[in-house]
Design a protein around this motif. Structure first.
Motif, PDB file in Angstrom:
ATOM      1  N   LYS A   2      57.649  34.154  29.124  1.00 44.39           N
ATOM      2  CA  LYS A   2      58.352  33.748  27.909  1.00 44.39           C
ATOM      3  C   LYS A   2      59.483  34.722  27.593  1.00 44.39           C
ATOM      4  O   LYS A   2      60.547  34.320  27.104  1.00 44.39           O
ATOM      5  N   LYS A   3      59.234  35.996  27.882  1.00 44.87           N
ATOM      6  CA  LYS A   3      60.276  37.001  27.673  1.00 44.87           C
ATOM      7  C   LYS A   3      61.474  36.729  28.580  1.00 44.87           C
ATOM      8  O   LYS A   3      62.630  36.852  28.153  1.00 44.87           O
ATOM      9  N   LEU A   4      61.208  36.353  29.809  1.00 44.09           N
ATOM     10  CA  LEU A   4      62.282  36.043  30.749  1.00 44.09           C
ATOM     11  C   LEU A   4      63.104  34.863  30.256  1.00 44.09           C
ATOM     12  O   LEU A   4      64.343  34.891  30.287  1.00 44.09           O
ATOM     13  N   VAL A   5      62.429  33.816  29.788  1.00 48.19           N
ATOM     14  CA  VAL A   5      63.130  32.642  29.265  1.00 48.19           C
ATOM     15  C   VAL A   5      63.961  33.025  28.039  1.00 48.19           C
ATOM     16  O   VAL A   5      65.102  32.568  27.879  1.00 48.19           O
ATOM     17  N   ALA A   6      63.396  33.867  27.170  1.00 48.11           N
ATOM     18  CA  ALA A   6      64.126  34.312  25.978  1.00 48.11           C
ATOM     19  C   ALA A   6      65.387  35.072  26.361  1.00 48.11           C
ATOM     20  O   ALA A   6      66.446  34.903  25.737  1.00 48.11           O
ATOM     21  N   GLY A   7      65.293  35.922  27.386  1.00 49.71           N
ATOM     22  CA  GLY A   7      66.462  36.660  27.846  1.00 49.71           C
ATOM     23  C   GLY A   7      67.556  35.737  28.349  1.00 49.71           C
ATOM     24  O   GLY A   7      68.747  35.958  28.085  1.00 49.71           O
ATOM     25  N   VAL A   8      67.157  34.690  29.062  1.00 50.28           N
ATOM     26  CA  VAL A   8      68.128  33.709  29.554  1.00 50.28           C
ATOM     27  C   VAL A   8      68.795  32.989  28.382  1.00 50.28           C
ATOM     28  O   VAL A   8      70.021  32.758  28.381  1.00 50.28           O
ATOM     29  N   GLN A   9      68.011  32.634  27.352  1.00 50.49           N
ATOM     30  CA  GLN A   9      68.571  31.950  26.179  1.00 50.49           C
ATOM     31  C   GLN A   9      69.577  32.835  25.461  1.00 50.49           C
ATOM     32  O   GLN A   9      70.642  32.369  25.031  1.00 50.49           O
ATOM     33  N   LEU A  10      69.256  34.124  25.327  1.00 47.76           N
ATOM     34  CA  LEU A  10      70.188  35.044  24.673  1.00 47.76           C
ATOM     35  C   LEU A  10      71.467  35.160  25.496  1.00 47.76           C
ATOM     36  O   LEU A  10      72.575  35.159  24.935  1.00 47.76           O
ATOM     37  N   TYR A  11      71.324  35.253  26.809  1.00 49.48           N
ATOM     38  CA  TYR A  11      72.483  35.326  27.704  1.00 49.48           C
ATOM     39  C   TYR A  11      73.394  34.110  27.506  1.00 49.48           C
ATOM     40  O   TYR A  11      74.624  34.232  27.429  1.00 49.48           O
ATOM     41  N   ARG A  12      72.791  32.923  27.414  1.00 50.99           N
ATOM     42  CA  ARG A  12      73.584  31.707  27.247  1.00 50.99           C
ATOM     43  C   ARG A  12      74.285  31.675  25.897  1.00 50.99           C
ATOM     44  O   ARG A  12      75.442  31.221  25.800  1.00 50.99           O
ATOM     45  N   MET A  13      73.601  32.143  24.846  1.00 55.03           N
ATOM     46  CA  MET A  13      74.235  32.167  23.519  1.00 55.03           C
ATOM     47  C   MET A  13      75.463  33.079  23.518  1.00 55.03           C
ATOM     48  O   MET A  13      76.521  32.728  22.989  1.00 55.03           O
ATOM     49  N   ILE A  14      75.297  34.255  24.101  1.00 57.93           N
ATOM     50  CA  ILE A  14      76.410  35.218  24.128  1.00 57.93           C
ATOM     51  C   ILE A  14      77.514  34.722  25.053  1.00 57.93           C
ATOM     52  O   ILE A  14      78.714  34.852  24.743  1.00 57.93           O
ATOM     53  N   SER A  15      77.134  34.108  26.175  1.00 60.68           N
ATOM     54  CA  SER A  15      78.132  33.562  27.097  1.00 60.68           C
ATOM     55  C   SER A  15      78.993  32.513  26.407  1.00 60.68           C
ATOM     56  O   SER A  15      80.218  32.477  26.583  1.00 60.68           O
ATOM     57  N   ALA A  16      78.362  31.642  25.614  1.00 59.05           N
ATOM     58  CA  ALA A  16      79.094  30.589  24.906  1.00 59.05           C
ATOM     59  C   ALA A  16      80.086  31.189  23.917  1.00 59.05           C
ATOM     60  O   ALA A  16      81.224  30.705  23.784  1.00 59.05           O
ATOM     61  N   ALA A  17      79.665  32.261  23.208  1.00 59.14           N
ATOM     62  CA  ALA A  17      80.553  32.910  22.239  1.00 59.14           C
ATOM     63  C   ALA A  17      81.737  33.568  22.943  1.00 59.14           C
ATOM     64  O   ALA A  17      82.878  33.478  22.479  1.00 59.14           O
ATOM     65  N   VAL A  18      81.477  34.217  24.078  1.00 53.46           N
ATOM     66  CA  VAL A  18      82.555  34.863  24.840  1.00 53.46           C
ATOM     67  C   VAL A  18      83.538  33.821  25.360  1.00 53.46           C
ATOM     68  O   VAL A  18      84.757  33.973  25.245  1.00 53.46           O
ATOM     69  N   LEU A  19      83.006  32.735  25.941  1.00 54.55           N
ATOM     70  CA  LEU A  19      83.854  31.677  26.485  1.00 54.55           C
ATOM     71  C   LEU A  19      84.713  31.044  25.405  1.00 54.55           C
ATOM     72  O   LEU A  19      85.917  30.781  25.617  1.00 54.55           O
ATOM     73  N   SER A  20      84.131  30.809  24.240  1.00 51.59           N
ATOM     74  CA  SER A  20      84.872  30.198  23.137  1.00 51.59           C
ATOM     75  C   SER A  20      86.041  31.078  22.706  1.00 51.59           C
ATOM     76  O   SER A  20      87.154  30.588  22.465  1.00 51.59           O
ATOM     77  N   ARG A  21      85.801  32.364  22.621  1.00 48.61           N
ATOM     78  CA  ARG A  21      86.879  33.272  22.214  1.00 48.61           C
ATOM     79  C   ARG A  21      88.000  33.306  23.247  1.00 48.61           C
ATOM     80  O   ARG A  21      89.187  33.318  22.912  1.00 48.61           O
ATOM     81  N   LYS A  22      87.621  33.343  24.520  1.00 49.96           N
ATOM     82  CA  LYS A  22      88.634  33.414  25.570  1.00 49.96           C
ATOM     83  C   LYS A  22      89.446  32.124  25.648  1.00 49.96           C
ATOM     84  O   LYS A  22      90.665  32.153  25.831  1.00 49.96           O
ATOM     85  N   GLU A  23      88.775  30.973  25.499  1.00 50.02           N
ATOM     86  CA  GLU A  23      89.478  29.689  25.598  1.00 50.02           C
ATOM     87  C   GLU A  23      90.416  29.463  24.426  1.00 50.02           C
ATOM     88  O   GLU A  23      91.492  28.861  24.584  1.00 50.02           O
ATOM     89  N   ASN A  24      90.002  29.947  23.240  1.00 48.95           N
ATOM     90  CA  ASN A  24      90.794  29.705  22.027  1.00 48.95           C
ATOM     91  C   ASN A  24      91.704  30.864  21.656  1.00 48.95           C
ATOM     92  O   ASN A  24      92.406  30.797  20.634  1.00 48.95           O
ATOM     93  N   GLY A  25      91.671  31.926  22.460  1.00 46.89           N
ATOM     94  CA  GLY A  25      92.494  33.091  22.152  1.00 46.89           C
ATOM     95  C   GLY A  25      92.109  33.741  20.836  1.00 46.89           C
ATOM     96  O   GLY A  25      92.942  34.299  20.123  1.00 46.89           O
TER      97      GLY A  25
END
Length: 483
Positions: free
Chosen positions: A217-240
């Motif tokens: 469950k900890k491993l799955v949680a880590g993946v979920q956190l990674y995806r949340m942060i990845s989405a925020a990073v991608l959004s900032r880069k795409e929108n400047g």
């Protein structure tokens, strides 16, 4: 007993006796320090089963003097008293190396910290005075937004509801605005970090490779956190889009998404691990001590009312709850925070001696040995705190603090020596904002498990070290909006 059973017993018994008694000694040959018996490589198995109880019983067994025990092939020396304090907090023992003994994943975080390079500068930027002054009004708005969901009256579990507010405020400090202003993301973070914590117990250090349900469950949680942060990073880069926050600092630094996730998780854990439960315990201690609840309530409401009446150019009262007013106009709340920490913090700190041999009371603590110091040796010392088991915020009045200064370090609520908590001011701001708003917006009562008003502070759970935990019994926060 059959011949086969007898043969197996005779073969296994010597092995068991060797494992148990082979390292059993009252005094370590090198350290000359009394030592708890243990099982070969594992050492003191009781530490993994119930660490708090093990240490408590061990201190009684050692008659309040220095002792040692072994876990995972490593020696841990528990220093005691004033001489132990002086050695522990003045020798520059390694903080991260100490806790890596029980959590090998900290090795990866340490490498990420090194990759960032100037983490100290980043923390100064985002936890320093300028950042606190800039963020304080936003933190107040965040807290108001969560409290609005409570409605005008109701009841809840304060250890859950107040942690939601802490997670919301901490997300703005340590991660990004996108998380702090999205209630669904806050609930996701609460779920993620609950699973990350459950998969990092002391027992897991015994078999770090074993795929237990909690670790999966900890491993799955880590993946979920990674995806949340990845989405925020991608959004900032795409929108400047840019923000002045830790996430942006890591993007600008060029860290990988894996490194960014690990570092943000470390900052977020540091901001939330104890803070929510500390806020709840403050309210519980105040409920059980009506005199102090009234004093804190009056101080909080006065500050809140002043924020509503000062100046004609502010649309909302929370805009005037600035860092300066929160820090400078709440001396009683300050005393109550410190006294609550003193009452709660009784567990040990852990370090590793990476320097030269240390001599404490003419006994050698060599290089490479792990060292613990129990905070209770200071927080429960009647020489420093008369009636140490009694909640008395006057222990932290200016006069009382000045009087204790002659004794050196006597309070460890925010660390000491070379390892003072870098997020102390930020944590205090978060705690104060929540206490001020709740006591100003509502009339509150805290009920015990039997539905009665709390008159005696309940005991704290004791199943995890280095944490402020919930009460052993269920608590209920009842609230009604003030008219």
């Amino acid at each position: 007993m059959t011949v086969l059973q007898l043969t197996v017993t005779l073969l296994i018994l010597p092995v068991i006796l060797f494992l148990y008694f082979g390292h059993r000694t009252d005094y370590h040959e090198r350290l000359h320090i009394r030592r708890k018996p243990g099982i070969w490589y594992i050492g003191s198995a009781g530490f993994f089963i119930h660490p708090y109880r093990f240490l408590k019983h061990s201190m009684t067994w050692a008659e309040d003097s220095m002792f040692s025990f072994r876990i995972l092939g490593n020696t841990i020396v528990v220093l005691r008293g004033i001489s132990g304090r002086d050695a522990f907090f003045t020798r520059g023992l390694d903080f991260m190396a100490g806790y890596r003994l029980l959590n090998s994943e900290l090795d990866g975080i340490a490498r990420t910290v090194n990759a960032f390079g100037d983490l100290g500068s980043m923390m100064s930027k985002f936890f320093g005075s300028n950042a606190l002054e800039r963020l304080s009004p936003l933190l107040v708005e965040d807290a108001f937004r969560v409290l609005e969901k409570w409605g005008d009256d109701g009841a809840n579990d304060p250890f859950t509801s107040l942690n939601e507010i802490v997670f919301t405020l901490a997300a703005r400090f340590t991660v990004c605005r996108e998380f702090s202003e999205d209630p669904k993301k806050i609930q996701a973070l609460i779920s993620i970090f609950k699973r990350l914590e459950a998969g990092s117990s002391h027992t897991s250090a015994l078999f770090p490779w074993f795929p237990t349900p909690a670790r999966l469950k900890k491993l799955v949680a880590g993946v979920q956190l990674y995806r949340m942060i990845s989405a925020a990073v991608l959004s900032r880069k795409e929108n400047g889009y840019r923000e002045d926050d830790p996430l942006q600092a890591m993007i600008d630094k060029g860290l990988s998404l894996t490194e960014t996730t690990a570092l943000l998780a470390m900052l977020f854990v540091g901001a939330t691990t104890n803070t929510g439960n500390v806020v709840t315990w403050i309210l519980i201690y105040l409920e059980a001590n009506p005199k102090w609840k009234l004093l804190v309530q009056n101080e909080a409401r006065q500050l809140y009312e002043d924020s509503q009446t000062l100046g004609p150019y502010h649309d909302t009262p929370q805009q005037l709850l600035t860092m300066t007013s929160i820090e400078k106009q709440t001396p009683i709340i300050d005393c109550c925070i410190s006294e609550t920490l003193r009452m709660l913090f009784t567990c040990p700190f852990l370090r590793k001696n990476v320097g030269d041999d240390i001599f404490v009371d003419q006994k050698c603590v060599p290089h490479g040995v792990y060292v613990m110091f129990p905070t209770a040796d200071l927080h429960g010392n009647p020489c420093f705190y008369p009636e140490p088991n009694k909640f008395n915020p006057e222990n932290f009045s200016a006069g009382a603090v000045l009087k204790r200064q002659q004794h050196g370090t006597t309070f460890l609520g925010w660390g000491a020596g070379h390892h003072v908590c870098p997020g102390r001011r930020a944590a205090q701001i978060i705690i104060k904002i929540i206490v001020i708003l709740i006591l100003s917006k509502f009339d509150t009562r805290i009920l015990d498990e039997g539905g009665e008003l709390v008159q005696k502070v309940p005991e704290q759970l004791e199943d995890t070290l280095f944490r402020v935990l919930r009460a052993k019994e269920a608590m209920t926060l009842c609230y009604g909006v003030r008219h």
